[in-house]
Design a protein around this motif. Structure first.
Motif, PDB file in Angstrom:
ATOM      1  N   THR A  71       0.898  -1.196   0.046  1.00 59.53           N
ATOM      2  CA  THR A  71       0.292  -0.061  -0.079  1.00 59.53           C
ATOM      3  C   THR A  71       1.022   1.375  -0.047  1.00 59.53           C
ATOM      4  O   THR A  71       0.644   2.189   0.784  1.00 59.53           O
ATOM      5  N   GLN A  72       1.572   1.566  -1.026  1.00 64.78           N
ATOM      6  CA  GLN A  72       2.500   2.604  -1.062  1.00 64.78           C
ATOM      7  C   GLN A  72       2.574   2.937  -2.696  1.00 64.78           C
ATOM      8  O   GLN A  72       2.846   2.071  -3.662  1.00 64.78           O
ATOM      9  N   VAL A  73       2.029   3.946  -3.244  1.00 71.81           N
ATOM     10  CA  VAL A  73       1.922   4.433  -4.513  1.00 71.81           C
ATOM     11  C   VAL A  73       2.683   5.666  -4.492  1.00 71.81           C
ATOM     12  O   VAL A  73       2.712   6.535  -4.092  1.00 71.81           O
ATOM     13  N   GLY A  74       3.469   5.759  -5.824  1.00 69.16           N
ATOM     14  CA  GLY A  74       4.108   6.768  -6.324  1.00 69.16           C
ATOM     15  C   GLY A  74       4.199   7.030  -7.859  1.00 69.16           C
ATOM     16  O   GLY A  74       3.747   5.986  -8.523  1.00 69.16           O
ATOM     17  N   PRO A  75       4.589   7.999  -8.381  1.00 71.93           N
ATOM     18  CA  PRO A  75       4.366   8.212  -9.745  1.00 71.93           C
ATOM     19  C   PRO A  75       5.230   7.548 -10.642  1.00 71.93           C
ATOM     20  O   PRO A  75       5.196   7.719 -11.819  1.00 71.93           O
ATOM     21  N   GLU A  76       6.432   6.898 -10.160  1.00 73.12           N
ATOM     22  CA  GLU A  76       7.236   6.235 -10.915  1.00 73.12           C
ATOM     23  C   GLU A  76       6.931   5.015 -11.541  1.00 73.12           C
ATOM     24  O   GLU A  76       7.253   4.615 -12.643  1.00 73.12           O
ATOM     25  N   ARG A  77       5.682   4.605 -11.236  1.00 76.21           N
ATOM     26  CA  ARG A  77       5.023   3.381 -11.861  1.00 76.21           C
ATOM     27  C   ARG A  77       4.278   4.015 -13.043  1.00 76.21           C
ATOM     28  O   ARG A  77       3.919   3.029 -14.150  1.00 76.21           O
ATOM     29  N   MET A  78       4.347   5.282 -13.408  1.00 76.35           N
ATOM     30  CA  MET A  78       4.085   5.854 -14.891  1.00 76.35           C
ATOM     31  C   MET A  78       4.909   6.473 -15.689  1.00 76.35           C
ATOM     32  O   MET A  78       4.627   6.593 -16.633  1.00 76.35           O
ATOM     33  N   PHE A  79       6.385   6.169 -15.144  1.00 71.81           N
ATOM     34  CA  PHE A  79       7.283   6.514 -15.917  1.00 71.81           C
ATOM     35  C   PHE A  79       7.585   5.559 -17.116  1.00 71.81           C
ATOM     36  O   PHE A  79       7.171   4.625 -17.331  1.00 71.81           O
ATOM     37  N   TRP A  80       8.238   6.136 -18.339  1.00 70.63           N
ATOM     38  CA  TRP A  80       8.261   5.605 -19.585  1.00 70.63           C
ATOM     39  C   TRP A  80       8.941   4.234 -19.592  1.00 70.63           C
ATOM     40  O   TRP A  80       8.703   3.196 -20.450  1.00 70.63           O
ATOM     41  N   THR A  81       9.841   4.158 -18.631  1.00 67.94           N
ATOM     42  CA  THR A  81      10.659   2.760 -18.482  1.00 67.94           C
ATOM     43  C   THR A  81       9.672   1.490 -18.108  1.00 67.94           C
ATOM     44  O   THR A  81       9.896   0.329 -18.793  1.00 67.94           O
ATOM     45  N   ALA A  82       8.484   1.895 -17.213  1.00 72.78           N
ATOM     46  CA  ALA A  82       7.397   0.884 -17.070  1.00 72.78           C
ATOM     47  C   ALA A  82       6.859   0.451 -18.193  1.00 72.78           C
ATOM     48  O   ALA A  82       6.556  -0.941 -18.290  1.00 72.78           O
ATOM     49  N   SER A  83       6.582   1.265 -19.382  1.00 71.66           N
ATOM     50  CA  SER A  83       6.050   0.969 -20.490  1.00 71.66           C
ATOM     51  C   SER A  83       6.915   0.212 -21.144  1.00 71.66           C
ATOM     52  O   SER A  83       6.494  -0.874 -21.901  1.00 71.66           O
ATOM     53  N   GLY A  84       8.091   0.602 -21.426  1.00 76.06           N
ATOM     54  CA  GLY A  84       8.742  -0.141 -22.153  1.00 76.06           C
ATOM     55  C   GLY A  84       9.271  -1.461 -21.680  1.00 76.06           C
ATOM     56  O   GLY A  84       9.590  -2.467 -22.295  1.00 76.06           O
ATOM     57  N   GLU A  85       9.069  -1.752 -20.265  1.00 79.18           N
ATOM     58  CA  GLU A  85       9.280  -3.014 -19.586  1.00 79.18           C
ATOM     59  C   GLU A  85       8.286  -4.037 -20.140  1.00 79.18           C
ATOM     60  O   GLU A  85       8.485  -5.177 -20.224  1.00 79.18           O
ATOM     61  N   VAL A  86       7.022  -3.515 -20.120  1.00 76.63           N
ATOM     62  CA  VAL A  86       6.026  -4.535 -20.523  1.00 76.63           C
ATOM     63  C   VAL A  86       6.170  -4.782 -22.159  1.00 76.63           C
ATOM     64  O   VAL A  86       5.613  -6.154 -22.589  1.00 76.63           O
ATOM     65  N   VAL A  87       6.675  -3.993 -22.981  1.00 79.02           N
ATOM     66  CA  VAL A  87       7.080  -4.291 -24.018  1.00 79.02           C
ATOM     67  C   VAL A  87       7.785  -5.342 -24.139  1.00 79.02           C
ATOM     68  O   VAL A  87       7.887  -6.320 -24.984  1.00 79.02           O
ATOM     69  N   LEU A  88       9.127  -5.441 -23.593  1.00 79.07           N
ATOM     70  CA  LEU A  88       9.948  -6.070 -23.571  1.00 79.07           C
ATOM     71  C   LEU A  88       9.473  -7.669 -22.961  1.00 79.07           C
ATOM     72  O   LEU A  88       9.787  -8.740 -23.491  1.00 79.07           O
ATOM     73  N   MET A  89       8.670  -7.698 -21.951  1.00 80.41           N
ATOM     74  CA  MET A  89       7.962  -8.893 -21.374  1.00 80.41           C
ATOM     75  C   MET A  89       7.312  -9.656 -22.515  1.00 80.41           C
ATOM     76  O   MET A  89       7.325 -10.797 -22.730  1.00 80.41           O
ATOM     77  N   THR A  90       6.282  -8.864 -23.234  1.00 79.11           N
ATOM     78  CA  THR A  90       5.782  -9.454 -24.271  1.00 79.11           C
ATOM     79  C   THR A  90       6.416 -10.016 -25.692  1.00 79.11           C
ATOM     80  O   THR A  90       6.268 -11.159 -25.965  1.00 79.11           O
ATOM     81  N   ILE A  91       7.351  -9.180 -25.998  1.00 79.17           N
ATOM     82  CA  ILE A  91       8.158  -9.727 -27.068  1.00 79.17           C
ATOM     83  C   ILE A  91       9.120 -10.898 -26.832  1.00 79.17           C
ATOM     84  O   ILE A  91       9.308 -11.915 -27.541  1.00 79.17           O
ATOM     85  N   LEU A  92       9.707 -10.841 -25.615  1.00 81.10           N
ATOM     86  CA  LEU A  92      10.577 -11.769 -25.100  1.00 81.10           C
ATOM     87  C   LEU A  92       9.827 -13.125 -24.883  1.00 81.10           C
ATOM     88  O   LEU A  92      10.405 -14.257 -25.235  1.00 81.10           O
ATOM     89  N   GLY A  93       8.517 -13.141 -24.357  1.00 76.18           N
ATOM     90  CA  GLY A  93       7.977 -14.476 -24.272  1.00 76.18           C
ATOM     91  C   GLY A  93       7.268 -14.847 -25.291  1.00 76.18           C
ATOM     92  O   GLY A  93       7.015 -16.102 -25.909  1.00 76.18           O
ATOM     93  N   GLY A  94       6.680 -14.053 -26.536  1.00 78.13           N
ATOM     94  CA  GLY A  94       6.209 -14.324 -27.604  1.00 78.13           C
ATOM     95  C   GLY A  94       4.934 -13.410 -27.762  1.00 78.13           C
ATOM     96  O   GLY A  94       3.895 -13.870 -27.194  1.00 78.13           O
ATOM     97  N   ALA A  95       4.914 -12.464 -28.525  1.00 76.60           N
ATOM     98  CA  ALA A  95       3.758 -11.600 -28.776  1.00 76.60           C
ATOM     99  C   ALA A  95       2.862 -12.355 -29.557  1.00 76.60           C
ATOM    100  O   ALA A  95       3.231 -12.980 -30.598  1.00 76.60           O
ATOM    101  N   GLY A  96       1.537 -12.071 -29.279  1.00 76.21           N
ATOM    102  CA  GLY A  96       0.347 -13.104 -29.836  1.00 76.21           C
ATOM    103  C   GLY A  96       0.063 -14.272 -29.648  1.00 76.21           C
ATOM    104  O   GLY A  96      -0.859 -15.212 -30.053  1.00 76.21           O
ATOM    105  N   THR A  97       1.119 -14.826 -28.369  1.00 80.40           N
ATOM    106  CA  THR A  97       0.735 -16.118 -28.042  1.00 80.40           C
ATOM    107  C   THR A  97       0.049 -15.865 -26.880  1.00 80.40           C
ATOM    108  O   THR A  97       0.101 -14.808 -25.905  1.00 80.40           O
ATOM    109  N   LEU A  98      -0.482 -17.100 -26.016  1.00 79.42           N
ATOM    110  CA  LEU A  98      -1.245 -16.875 -24.879  1.00 79.42           C
ATOM    111  C   LEU A  98      -0.512 -16.787 -23.418  1.00 79.42           C
ATOM    112  O   LEU A  98      -0.427 -16.053 -22.574  1.00 79.42           O
TER     113      LEU A  98
END
Length: 402
Positions: free
Chosen positions: A272-299
């Motif tokens: 239960t601690q929220v800060g603005p760093e969760r909205m930084f662009w690196t967090a968006s880039g991280e989820v892109v890496l996760m999806t491509i690394l695992g396999g985009a379009g797969t379940l």
């Protein structure tokens, strides 16, 4: 089962078994052993695995199915987090209203962002979403400080209204709970040299992740999912047939944003601690890496990618020079120092370098991500079994009976 085809049902059952048995599977080494540092079966990390798995599953619905690459999904993660913390401050510390509020508000915000951003496609769409995410971060960091807490963030306080909760006892602190069961509640089981921890917060997040995974399967196999694939395949040709693709892409964007909001709400439920760093662009880039690394379009690919990145971030990054010297202590001093000097840049603070190399290799040699790698290995073993079977048949055909 559950309206799924046999293959999807098997996949869902496998994912369910992996998540439910995670405390055992992620602690393969005994406590106190030299390899115990590779264990990942502690509550905080397991929660991150499933929460970021939800985040990546939602992003994959947009990027994997439609081909629209968003660089601004961290905005919805942050909006969901802020919605959840305000539900806890104003209504109750029960996590259910917080999670529901996070999904609703993130969905509303993604509807606005998607309605504007989807007027463009390709790199222009990506830049627009990135701009919205950075504007959201800037607002949360400075302009909207009374609402977001600015740099210091927000957390529940004893004097918050909490209209649905009774008054706290003297000395008590507010803690996230599920109808009285606190999210930090854990049960530890010792078996020989192993220590297994079963955490209430993890299992709540795991159940929600399984539900999210099931919904994603239904979306992938539905006519709506087929329309999204058509958008990715050739949106211009689809428009020529008289079908308007905008409602479908906007719906995918909103669903994806709601998944991100759900992940943000769960993050607040666990911590239960929220800060603005969760909205930084690196967090968006991280989820892109996760999806491509695992396999985009797969379940299951995004879940695997999220698990791999979070494992490296929390386990590989903790290996230091002292640990390396312990590993290579059996070598002569000069060789030990040389080997430590060679390996150290790729671990500890340099774990991003290792991740970058892995990502580069995956993009070059496994465009389908880790899922494609697993499929290749399965085909390789399947080919070997088939060859053995064919040899046996030929032997039976050519060897005369005695």
């Amino acid at each position: 089962m559950f309206g799924l085809e046999k293959k999807d049902t098997v996949l869902l059952i496998i994912v369910a078994c992996l998540t439910m048995l995670a405390p055992f599977l992620l602690n393969p080494f005994p406590e106190g052993s030299g390899l115990a540092q590779f264990n990942a079966g502690y509550p905080d990390l397991m929660q991150r695995f499933v929460i970021f798995g939800i985040f990546a599953i939602g992003f994959n619905i947009l990027f994997g199915l439609t081909g629209y690459l968003s660089f601004g999904h961290a905005a919805f993660l942050g909006v969901g987090s802020y919605a959840a913390i305000w539900m806890m401050k104003l209504l109750t510390m029960n996590v259910i209203p917080a999670i529901i509020g996070a999904v609703i508000l993130a969905g509303a915000f993604s509807l606005l962002v998607g309605w504007i951003s989807l007027r463009r496609s390709g790199i222009y769409f990506s830049i627009l979403t990135l701009a919205f995410a950075q504007m959201s971060y800037a607002l949360a960091y400075s302009v909207l400080t009374p609402i977001t807490g600015g740099e210091t963030g927000l957390q529940p306080k004893v004097n918050d209204p909490r209209l649905l909760d009774p008054a706290l006892a003297d000395g008590a602190t507010p803690s996230a709970n599920l109808f009285g069961l606190t999210m930090k509640s854990s049960y530890e089981m010792n078996v020989g040299g192993w220590l297994f921890t079963f955490n209430a917060g993890y299992y709540l997040a795991a159940v929600i992740m399984l539900i999210s995974f099931y919904v994603a399967i239904r979306i992938f196999r539905s006519p709506f999912g087929m329309m999204l694939r058509a958008v990715k395949s050739n949106q211009q040709r689809m428009n020529y047939t008289g079908l308007n693709s905008k409602p479908y892409t906007l719906a995918a964007f909103v669903i994806s944003g709601m998944y991100a909001g759900l992940a943000g709400g769960l993050m607040v439920a666990m911590d239960t601690q929220v800060g603005p760093e969760r909205m930084f662009w690196t967090a968006s880039g991280e989820v892109v890496l996760m999806t491509i690394l695992g396999g985009a379009g797969t379940l299951i690919g995004p879940v695997l990618g999220a698990g791999m990145i979070k494992y490296m971030e929390n386990i590989i990054s903790k290996i230091n020079e002292t640990i390396l010297h312990q590993w290579f202590a059996f070598l002569p001093d000069g060789m030990e120092d040389a080997l430590v000097a060679m390996v150290y840049p790729f671990i500890g603070k340099g774990w991003h370098l290792t991740l970058g190399i892995i990502f580069m290799l995956v993009v070059i040699f496994l465009p389908g991500g880790l899922v494609e790698g697993g499929q290749r290995i399965a085909r390789l073993f399947g080919r070997g079994k088939k060859a053995d079977s064919d040899d046996g048949k030929k032997s039976a055909e050519t060897t005369p009976a005695e």
